[in-house]
Design a protein around this motif. Structure first.
Motif, mmCIF file in Angstrom:
data_model
loop_
_atom_site.group_PDB
_atom_site.id
_atom_site.type_symbol
_atom_site.label_atom_id
_atom_site.label_comp_id
_atom_site.label_asym_id
_atom_site.label_seq_id
_atom_site.Cartn_x
_atom_site.Cartn_y
_atom_site.Cartn_z
ATOM 1 N N LEU A 122 37.211 57.618 30.231
ATOM 2 C CA LEU A 122 38.215 56.962 29.404
ATOM 3 C C LEU A 122 37.979 55.642 28.738
ATOM 4 C CD1 LEU A 122 40.473 56.762 32.794
ATOM 5 C CD2 LEU A 122 40.414 58.528 30.733
ATOM 6 N N MET A 123 36.665 55.038 29.051
ATOM 7 C CA MET A 123 36.215 53.757 28.378
ATOM 8 C C MET A 123 34.762 53.999 28.615
ATOM 9 S SD MET A 123 37.065 49.909 28.970
ATOM 10 C CE MET A 123 36.027 49.901 30.822
ATOM 11 N N HIS A 124 34.027 53.631 27.724
ATOM 12 C CA HIS A 124 32.593 53.361 27.548
ATOM 13 C C HIS A 124 32.122 52.404 26.757
ATOM 14 C CE1 HIS A 124 28.253 54.406 28.422
ATOM 15 N NE2 HIS A 124 28.149 54.568 27.052
ATOM 16 N N PRO B 74 48.975 51.127 40.873
ATOM 17 C CA PRO B 74 50.514 51.692 41.306
ATOM 18 C C PRO B 74 50.869 52.712 40.217
ATOM 19 C CG PRO B 74 50.335 49.437 41.675
ATOM 20 C CD PRO B 74 49.169 49.614 41.111
ATOM 21 N N GLY B 75 51.094 54.014 40.458
ATOM 22 C CA GLY B 75 51.866 54.897 39.565
ATOM 23 C C GLY B 75 50.742 55.565 38.798
ATOM 24 N N SER B 76 49.319 55.162 38.813
ATOM 25 C CA SER B 76 48.321 55.869 37.930
ATOM 26 C C SER B 76 47.397 56.482 39.110
ATOM 27 C CB SER B 76 47.666 55.012 36.906
ATOM 28 O OG SER B 76 47.052 53.822 37.711
ATOM 29 N N GLN B 77 46.571 57.553 38.335
ATOM 30 C CA GLN B 77 45.290 58.316 39.003
ATOM 31 C C GLN B 77 44.372 57.177 39.136
ATOM 32 O OE1 GLN B 77 45.341 61.155 40.313
ATOM 33 N NE2 GLN B 77 47.632 61.483 39.696
ATOM 34 N N PRO B 78 43.672 57.298 40.528
ATOM 35 C CA PRO B 78 42.489 56.605 40.554
ATOM 36 C C PRO B 78 41.435 56.636 39.651
ATOM 37 C CG PRO B 78 42.376 58.110 42.288
ATOM 38 C CD PRO B 78 43.715 58.387 41.439
ATOM 39 N N ARG B 79 40.667 55.799 39.457
ATOM 40 C CA ARG B 79 39.646 55.692 38.383
ATOM 41 C C ARG B 79 38.263 55.033 38.777
ATOM 42 N NH1 ARG B 79 42.875 53.301 32.863
ATOM 43 N NH2 ARG B 79 44.434 54.986 32.877
ATOM 44 N N LEU B 80 37.283 55.388 38.502
ATOM 45 C CA LEU B 80 35.880 54.884 38.699
ATOM 46 C C LEU B 80 35.396 54.198 37.618
ATOM 47 C CD1 LEU B 80 33.774 54.949 41.095
ATOM 48 C CD2 LEU B 80 32.685 56.886 39.901
ATOM 49 N N LYS C 32 22.931 48.845 39.456
ATOM 50 C CA LYS C 32 24.128 49.792 39.538
ATOM 51 C C LYS C 32 25.380 49.277 40.130
ATOM 52 C CE LYS C 32 21.497 53.783 38.357
ATOM 53 N NZ LYS C 32 20.056 53.172 38.288
ATOM 54 N N LEU C 33 26.323 49.186 39.561
ATOM 55 C CA LEU C 33 27.698 48.442 40.318
ATOM 56 C C LEU C 33 28.786 49.662 40.201
ATOM 57 C CD1 LEU C 33 27.769 45.003 39.427
ATOM 58 C CD2 LEU C 33 27.225 46.001 41.608
ATOM 59 N N THR C 34 29.543 50.300 41.388
ATOM 60 C CA THR C 34 30.606 51.082 41.362
ATOM 61 C C THR C 34 31.967 50.544 42.158
ATOM 62 O OG1 THR C 34 29.887 52.449 43.190
ATOM 63 C CG2 THR C 34 29.258 53.310 40.947
ATOM 64 N N ARG C 35 32.980 50.821 41.285
ATOM 65 C CA ARG C 35 34.125 50.361 42.032
ATOM 66 C C ARG C 35 35.254 51.413 41.924
ATOM 67 N NH1 ARG C 35 37.889 45.339 40.318
ATOM 68 N NH2 ARG C 35 39.294 45.225 41.856
ATOM 69 N N ARG C 36 36.045 51.764 42.641
ATOM 70 C CA ARG C 36 37.160 52.503 42.785
ATOM 71 C C ARG C 36 38.409 51.801 42.423
ATOM 72 N NH1 ARG C 36 41.364 54.828 46.004
ATOM 73 N NH2 ARG C 36 41.800 57.049 45.687
ATOM 74 N N VAL C 37 38.959 52.046 41.542
ATOM 75 C CA VAL C 37 40.097 51.282 40.658
ATOM 76 C C VAL C 37 41.473 51.986 40.873
ATOM 77 C CG1 VAL C 37 41.257 50.070 38.913
ATOM 78 C CG2 VAL C 37 38.835 50.087 39.140
ATOM 79 N N GLN C 38 42.295 51.387 41.560
ATOM 80 C CA GLN C 38 43.658 52.074 42.012
ATOM 81 C C GLN C 38 44.825 51.191 41.551
ATOM 82 O OE1 GLN C 38 44.245 55.557 43.557
ATOM 83 N NE2 GLN C 38 46.293 54.784 42.481
ATOM 84 N N THR D 296 25.556 48.761 30.502
ATOM 85 C CA THR D 296 26.840 49.490 29.841
ATOM 86 C C THR D 296 27.753 49.378 30.793
ATOM 87 O OG1 THR D 296 25.914 51.522 30.912
ATOM 88 C CG2 THR D 296 25.251 51.268 28.738
ATOM 89 N N LEU D 297 29.106 49.582 30.527
ATOM 90 C CA LEU D 297 30.136 49.584 31.148
ATOM 91 C C LEU D 297 31.016 50.903 31.036
ATOM 92 C CD1 LEU D 297 32.502 46.545 32.111
ATOM 93 C CD2 LEU D 297 33.525 48.488 31.333
ATOM 94 N N SER D 298 31.552 51.571 31.902
ATOM 95 C CA SER D 298 32.290 52.710 31.753
ATOM 96 C C SER D 298 33.287 52.905 32.812
ATOM 97 C CB SER D 298 31.328 54.054 31.491
ATOM 98 O OG SER D 298 30.840 54.253 32.831
ATOM 99 N N GLN D 299 34.559 53.669 32.159
ATOM 100 C CA GLN D 299 35.329 53.969 33.310
ATOM 101 C C GLN D 299 36.026 55.286 33.181
ATOM 102 O OE1 GLN D 299 39.926 52.190 33.791
ATOM 103 N NE2 GLN D 299 38.414 50.510 34.057
ATOM 104 N N SER D 300 35.887 55.996 34.285
ATOM 105 C CA SER D 300 36.371 57.455 34.092
ATOM 106 C C SER D 300 37.372 57.788 35.363
ATOM 107 C CB SER D 300 35.008 58.284 34.195
ATOM 108 O OG SER D 300 34.354 58.096 35.624
ATOM 109 N N SER D 301 37.726 59.185 35.140
ATOM 110 C CA SER D 301 38.635 59.614 36.191
ATOM 111 C C SER D 301 37.991 59.982 37.568
ATOM 112 C CB SER D 301 39.394 60.881 35.538
ATOM 113 O OG SER D 301 38.632 61.667 35.353
ATOM 114 N N PHE D 302 38.613 59.541 38.765
ATOM 115 C CA PHE D 302 38.044 59.455 39.789
ATOM 116 C C PHE D 302 37.725 61.074 40.199
ATOM 117 C CE2 PHE D 302 37.280 59.365 44.415
ATOM 118 C CZ PHE D 302 36.425 58.401 44.607
ATOM 119 N N GLY D 303 36.491 61.437 40.461
ATOM 120 C CA GLY D 303 36.060 62.900 40.860
ATOM 121 C C GLY D 303 36.275 63.842 39.759
ATOM 122 N N GLY D 304 36.226 63.244 38.381
ATOM 123 C CA GLY D 304 36.280 64.168 37.162
ATOM 124 C C GLY D 304 35.186 63.581 36.175
#
Length: 373
Positions: A231-233, A187-193, A179-185, A219-227
């Motif tokens: 957004l992608m799966h 400029p000008g957008s909300q952070p994603r996980l 399991k790998l997790t990364r916080r993506v930030q 699997t690979l997914s991307q979602s809103s951070f803290g929510g």
């Protein structure tokens, strides 16, 4: 003749104090440097050990270490030195010769002011600059890693990624339940996980670059951070990535507040920091440095009357008193920092509480225990 007698007496008081001060500085500095040295070893730096880099890493830690050590050593030396003078009857002899407590302690007040000035220079300028250079040398050593062991069922932070695996074989590099997790930030957008999961895989080390990961059936997914908004799966049968030893695509790394001088922190705040937590961190660092700068003066107010009136049957009295004051002062300081993070409305008053409490307690001791007539 009277001026000469006062000068000789003050020099003798400073000589006794100075001996204990230098000894305290050496002991506490050695202990803190050793703790930092062991921490570097714990982080696995010896996998790419370089004696010159290690030596410079520890050398550049010294200004930052001295910022913490100077107030502690001053208090320890003050209590032990005055305790020895009282035990040997020399304070009583000076008093019988017409010296007030104020005249006896005047050179120690100057020493407290000098310690505060040196602490300010180290804590606000030299310390942060040297700490950054020390961390840069740690980065250089880590970039030379030729072997790294990922332990099973253990979370490990690698640059921007958090790594976890149910199975991890250090010999073959085989992985299972990754399991790998990364916080993506951006400029000008909300952070994603970003989340990457795989049933199996392998890993290896690319010297000076990072850890090469090869995964299968995941699997690979991307979602809103803290929510929970996804957004992608998607799924994959094979996936390869490199976990760099350090974040930042331009070869630089983000600086911690402790690695920035006070003028640099003030400049950042003046420009405006959008992240409220980061702004609070910068302001807390500035207030913390001010509190450490004032510590020698506060310790003088507390230590001078205590050193003169403590029971002089044993030197352990001064040692125990100094440890008690140190634990209370720095314990309240740490508690104030924790409260400031949880309740920003209490900042900065709660962080000044140890300084104010120490100054008030010292003023009460001076008035109750000492006479300046």
């Amino acid at each position: 003749m009277e001026t000469m007698r006062i000068t000789v007496a003050q020099r003798y008081v400073l000589k006794v104090f100075g001996g204990f001060f230098l000894l305290s500085v050496f002991i506490f500095s050695a202990l803190i440097v050793m703790v930092n040295f062991l921490q570097i070893l714990h982080e696995g730096v010896l996998h790419g050990f370089s004696f010159p880099l290690m030596s410079r890493t520890l050398l550049f830690l010294l200004p930052n270490v001295m910022t913490l050590v100077l107030p502690i050593a001053f208090l320890m030396a003050l209590l032990l030195g005055l305790g020895q003078l009282s035990r040997d009857g020399e304070i009583m002899a000076l008093r019988a010769s017409g010296f007030s407590f104020g005249r006896v302690l005047a050179p120690l007040l100057l020493a407290a002011a000098a310690a505060a000035a040196l602490t300010a220079a180290l804590g606000n300028w030299a310390g942060p600059v040297s700490l950054k250079r020390s961390n840069d040398h740690v980065e250089a050593m880590v970039s030379r890693i030729t072997h790294i062991e990922l332990r099973p069922r253990t979370f490990r932070r690698i640059a921007d990624w958090t790594f976890y695996a149910d199975e991890a074989d250090a010999v073959t590099g085989r992985l299972g339940g990754v399991k790998l997790t990364r916080r993506v930030q951006r400029p000008g957008s909300q952070p994603r996980l970003m989340r990457i999961s795989a049933s199996q895989g392998r890993y290896g080390v690319e010297p000076s670059l990072g850890i090469k990961i090869e995964l299968a059936d995941g699997t690979l997914s991307q979602s809103s951070f803290g929510g929970r908004a996804r957004l992608m799966h998607g799924g994959f049968t094979s996936y390869r990535t490199l976990l760099p030893f350090f974040s930042g695509g331009d070869g630089t790394r983000p600086l911690h507040a402790r690695e920035m001088t006070t003028p640099a922190l003030l400049a950042r705040l003046a420009e405006g920091v959008e992240d409220g937590r980061l702004s609070l961190r910068y302001r807390m660092e500035i207030v913390s440095r001010l509190s450490v700068t004032l510590a020698p003066l506060v310790f003088f107010l507390l230590g001078a009357p205590l050193g003169l009136v403590l029971d002089s049957k044993a030197r352990s009295s001064g040692f125990a008193a100094s440890l008690l004051v140190i634990f209370l002062y720095y314990g309240l300081t740490v508690a104030g920092m924790a409260l400031s993070r949880k309740q920003p409305g209490l900042f900065p008053w709660v962080m000044f509480a140890p300084t104010a409490a120490g100054a008030l307690a010292g003023a009460w001791l001076w008035r109750r225990k000492l006479s300046f007539r």
